[in-house]
Each structure stands twice: as structure tokens, then as C-alpha cells.
Write a protein that holds these residues in place. Structure first.
Motif, short mmCIF file in Angstrom:
data_model
loop_
_atom_site.label_atom_id
_atom_site.label_comp_id
_atom_site.label_asym_id
_atom_site.label_seq_id
_atom_site.Cartn_x
_atom_site.Cartn_y
_atom_site.Cartn_z
N LEU A 50 22.62 -18.05 2.41
CA LEU A 50 23.14 -17.61 1.13
C LEU A 50 22.36 -18.24 -0.03
O LEU A 50 22.20 -19.46 -0.08
CB LEU A 50 24.62 -17.96 1.01
N THR A 51 21.87 -17.41 -0.93
CA THR A 51 21.11 -17.87 -2.10
C THR A 51 21.83 -17.47 -3.37
O THR A 51 22.18 -16.31 -3.56
CB THR A 51 19.69 -17.26 -2.10
N GLN A 52 22.07 -18.44 -4.25
CA GLN A 52 22.64 -18.17 -5.57
C GLN A 52 21.51 -17.86 -6.54
O GLN A 52 20.54 -18.59 -6.62
CB GLN A 52 23.41 -19.40 -6.07
N VAL B 215 19.54 -17.74 -9.99
CA VAL B 215 19.48 -18.51 -11.23
C VAL B 215 19.68 -17.61 -12.44
O VAL B 215 20.36 -17.96 -13.39
CB VAL B 215 18.11 -19.23 -11.34
N ILE B 216 19.09 -16.43 -12.41
CA ILE B 216 19.07 -15.54 -13.57
C ILE B 216 20.24 -14.57 -13.57
O ILE B 216 20.84 -14.30 -14.61
CB ILE B 216 17.74 -14.74 -13.60
N LEU B 217 20.59 -14.03 -12.41
CA LEU B 217 21.64 -13.01 -12.32
C LEU B 217 22.98 -13.71 -12.13
O LEU B 217 23.39 -14.01 -11.02
CB LEU B 217 21.33 -12.06 -11.16
N SER B 218 23.68 -13.96 -13.21
CA SER B 218 24.90 -14.77 -13.19
C SER B 218 25.94 -14.18 -12.25
O SER B 218 26.25 -12.99 -12.29
CB SER B 218 25.49 -14.85 -14.60
N GLY B 219 26.48 -15.05 -11.39
CA GLY B 219 27.57 -14.64 -10.51
C GLY B 219 27.14 -13.89 -9.28
O GLY B 219 27.99 -13.34 -8.58
N ILE B 220 25.85 -13.86 -8.96
CA ILE B 220 25.34 -13.11 -7.82
C ILE B 220 24.79 -14.07 -6.76
O ILE B 220 24.04 -14.99 -7.07
CB ILE B 220 24.23 -12.13 -8.23
N ALA B 221 25.16 -13.84 -5.52
CA ALA B 221 24.60 -14.58 -4.39
C ALA B 221 24.44 -13.61 -3.23
O ALA B 221 25.16 -12.61 -3.14
CB ALA B 221 25.50 -15.75 -3.99
N ALA B 222 23.49 -13.90 -2.35
CA ALA B 222 23.29 -13.01 -1.20
C ALA B 222 22.53 -13.74 -0.10
O ALA B 222 21.68 -14.58 -0.38
CB ALA B 222 22.51 -11.75 -1.61
N PRO B 223 22.81 -13.39 1.15
CA PRO B 223 21.98 -13.83 2.27
C PRO B 223 20.92 -12.78 2.55
O PRO B 223 20.87 -11.73 1.89
CB PRO B 223 22.99 -13.91 3.42
N SER B 224 20.07 -13.02 3.53
CA SER B 224 19.14 -11.99 3.98
C SER B 224 19.93 -10.82 4.55
O SER B 224 20.99 -11.00 5.17
CB SER B 224 18.20 -12.55 5.04
N LEU B 225 19.40 -9.59 4.36
CA LEU B 225 20.10 -8.38 4.78
C LEU B 225 19.19 -7.53 5.64
O LEU B 225 18.03 -7.27 5.28
CB LEU B 225 20.54 -7.57 3.56
N LEU B 226 19.69 -7.06 6.77
CA LEU B 226 18.96 -6.16 7.66
C LEU B 226 19.45 -4.73 7.45
O LEU B 226 20.62 -4.44 7.68
CB LEU B 226 19.16 -6.58 9.12
N LEU B 227 18.54 -3.86 7.00
CA LEU B 227 18.89 -2.48 6.69
C LEU B 227 18.24 -1.53 7.68
O LEU B 227 17.04 -1.65 7.98
CB LEU B 227 18.42 -2.11 5.27
N ALA B 228 19.02 -0.57 8.16
CA ALA B 228 18.51 0.39 9.13
C ALA B 228 17.55 1.38 8.50
O ALA B 228 16.68 1.95 9.18
CB ALA B 228 19.67 1.14 9.78
N GLU B 229 17.69 1.62 7.20
CA GLU B 229 16.84 2.60 6.55
C GLU B 229 16.37 2.13 5.19
O GLU B 229 17.10 1.50 4.43
CB GLU B 229 17.57 3.94 6.42
N GLY B 230 15.13 2.41 4.90
CA GLY B 230 14.51 2.10 3.64
C GLY B 230 13.20 2.86 3.56
O GLY B 230 12.92 3.71 4.41
N ALA B 231 12.41 2.59 2.57
CA ALA B 231 11.15 3.31 2.41
C ALA B 231 10.14 2.45 1.66
O ALA B 231 10.49 1.48 1.00
CB ALA B 231 11.38 4.64 1.68
N VAL B 232 8.89 2.83 1.79
CA VAL B 232 7.78 2.17 1.10
C VAL B 232 7.08 3.19 0.22
O VAL B 232 6.85 4.33 0.65
CB VAL B 232 6.77 1.58 2.12
N ARG B 233 6.75 2.79 -1.01
CA ARG B 233 5.91 3.60 -1.88
C ARG B 233 4.76 2.73 -2.37
O ARG B 233 4.93 1.56 -2.63
CB ARG B 233 6.70 4.12 -3.08
N SER B 234 3.60 3.33 -2.53
CA SER B 234 2.46 2.59 -3.06
C SER B 234 2.73 2.20 -4.50
O SER B 234 3.38 2.93 -5.26
CB SER B 234 1.19 3.46 -2.99
N THR B 235 2.24 1.03 -4.91
CA THR B 235 2.42 0.60 -6.31
C THR B 235 1.53 1.41 -7.22
O THR B 235 0.56 2.01 -6.80
CB THR B 235 2.09 -0.89 -6.44
#
Length: 289
Positions: A265-267, A269-289
Motif C-alpha cells: 500500500l502506497t499513500q 503525496v500529491i493526491l490527498s486521501g488516495i492510497a493503493a497497492p499494486s493492481l493486476l488487471l486482466a485487460e488493458g492496452a498500449v498506445r505509442s506516445t
């Protein structure tokens, strides 16, 4: 380490470290994001240094993954930005406006069983906790999603009245003179697995370790997009680092496709009140920058 005394009767010690170079959007524009630890959750010695070295290696990588769909492992510094985007949806200001359809989905499944999203605003629950919100309503532990089932939203008194709900201590005022709005004080997804366990479960896909630009939510369907660097993973093992590409996923698709959460779990610094652990997602995508 910073020690604060409130009213001469309470002492709070926190440590703020900014050893992870990535970008987040916050008050005043874009900022380097760090890591914020609270209480007994201080990071282990060497953790920030190893992440910094990891980021340097990825940023200099010449290889880029091809555009298209992929399985995604979002490490905690990136996951906080995804959770922050969800906070903008699961609140009374949104559901009394453009997302009013969500009000009819309370008690219905909107995510996988791995999704339990909690906003705990109590004083001893995290670095942003307080006894009362910006309107004087006592704070509490609000379960927004329980094992994938929508349970409620973050509310001010006005948005709670508009939805025929009870105020739940989620009124925030980010700076003096700013408008009071519903917002998080301790929003997080509960997790249990370590990063290595999640990598093994990922199998083949991409492990995004840090953002190199601000995250955005695009379009009416809520596509989360962030320029990021990380590693190609094959057979549950890191194969090669990749340089900046845009990692994206639909917010509600991310809820439905969340397979597991880490214990790191990471709190923010900038986004007040937000914390999250690492998340494993079954679906996502990549786009070139």
C-alpha cells in the motif's frame, strides 16, 4: 520526519520521502510524485533506492511494446492515479450530474470479487484522517464497493440530500476559500499479495512501474491513460524494460477485470486521501506516445 502538534494535545509523526520520480496532477499543476508512509507502514530501508534505480533503467530503455491489448500489472505508484480517477466517479457530485445512472446500481455488481474499495476518514486510519469533515459531519469508514458490489458514494450534506442518502463525512475543502466538495480522505483497495506473487499471476503481459507524465481520463466512457515505463513479463518473470508508452484502460473495465491486489500500500503525496497497492488487471492496452 515531521512532528505536528494539534491543539497541544496530539502529536502525529509522519515521514515524507520523494525518492520515486514520477508525475502526478495536483493543486497548481503537475508535480513529481513521491511516497508517503504513515505510522507503522514506513518503507523498508533501500526500497526507495531500488525503485529509483529501476525507474532509471526503464526510462533509458530503447524497446517499446507494440500497440494493442495486454494484461497489466500496475505497481502502486501508478495504481494511486487509477484510484484517484475512480474517486472522481464514486462521489455525490458525479452521481447528481452526468453519472446519475450509478445511483440506480447500488446493491448491484460493478466489479470483480477482488474489488473492495474503502474510504476511511477516521483520525487513526491514515495520514489524511480527521474527526470531522469540512462541514462538521463526523468522519467514518465508508465502504463504496464490497467484493465488486456497489454500496455507496462519497457525500457532502448537499449531495447526500439530493440522492436521499445520509451524509457520510466526506466533505473536503482542499484549500482556504475553495468550494466544499465530496472527496476522499483514505480511499484504498484492500490487498494481500506481494509484487512477486502478482507478477507470477500476470504470466505474460506488461508490468508498469512508474508514470513519466500526468494521468488523464479521456472521453465519456472514462478511459484512464498515463505515460509509463516498466517491464515486459513472460512466464511470470521480467524479460526486458520498456521506455515510455501510454498505458490505458477503461475505468469500469478495470473494476470488472481486477484479478488481485498487492500488499504494498502506497499513500500518495500529491493526491490527498488516495492510497493503493499494486493492481493486476486482466485487460488493458498500449498506445505509442
Amino acid at each position: 520526519t515531521v512532528s505536528l502538534t494539534a491543539g497541544g494535545c496530539e502529536r502525529v509523526s509522519i515521514r515524507v520521502t520523494c525518492g520515486i520520480s514520477q508525475w502526478a496532477t495536483g493543486p497548481g499543476g503537475q508535480h513529481l510524485e513521491g511516497e508517503f508512509a504513515h505510522g507503522a507502514g514506513l518503507p523498508a530501508p533501500g526500497r526507495l533506492w531500488s525503485r529509483r534505480q529501476e525507474l532509471i533503467e526503464c526510462r533509458g530503455a530503447a524497446w517499446r511494446p507494440d500497440d494493442g491489448a495486454t494484461r497489466l500489472l500496475l505497481r502502486s505508484p501508478l495504481a494511486v492515479q487509477l484510484i484517484s480517477s475512480l474517486a472522481g466517479i464514486l462521489n455525490g457530485a458525479a452521481v447528481t450530474g452526468s453519472l446519475s445512472v450509478l445511483r440506480d446500481r447500488i446493491g448491484r455488481k460493478i466489479g470483480s470479487p477482488a474489488v473492495t474499495l474503502i474510504d476511511d476518514g477516521l483520525p487513526d486510519a491514515g495520514p489524511w484522517g480527521t474527526a470531522a469533515d469540512a462541514e462538521g459531519t463526523p468522519t467514518r469508514r465508508n465502504v463504496l464497493i464490497e467484493e465488486g458490489v456497489l454500496r455507496g458514494f462519497l457525500h457532502t450534506r448537499a449531495t447526500a440530500k439530493a440522492c436521499a442518502h445520509e451524509p457520510n463525512g466526506a466533505a473536503v475543502q482542499r484549500r482556504l476559500g475553495a468550494r466544499v466538495r465530496p472527496g476522499p480522505r483514505g480511499l484504498r483497495i484492500a490487498g494481500s499479495a506481494g509484487p512477486d506473487d502478482l507478477r507470477a499471476r500476470l504470466g505474460d503481459g506488461l508490468e508498469a512501474v512508474a508514470a513519466v507524465g500526468p494521468a488523464r481520463v479521456i472521453g465519456r466512457h472514462g478511459e484512464f491513460a498515463v505515460p509509463a515505463v516498466g517491464w515486459e513479463v513472460t512466464g511470470g518473470r521480467r524479460r526486458r524494460p520498456f521506455g515510455p508508452v501510454v498505458i490505458c484502460c477503461k475505468l469500469f473495465a478495470a473494476l470488472r477485470g481486477l484479478e488481485a491486489c498487492g500488499a504494498d500500500l502506497t499513500q500518495s503525496v500529491i493526491l490527498s486521501g488516495i492510497a493503493a497497492p499494486s493492481l493486476l488487471l486482466a485487460e488493458g492496452a498500449v498506445r505509442s506516445t
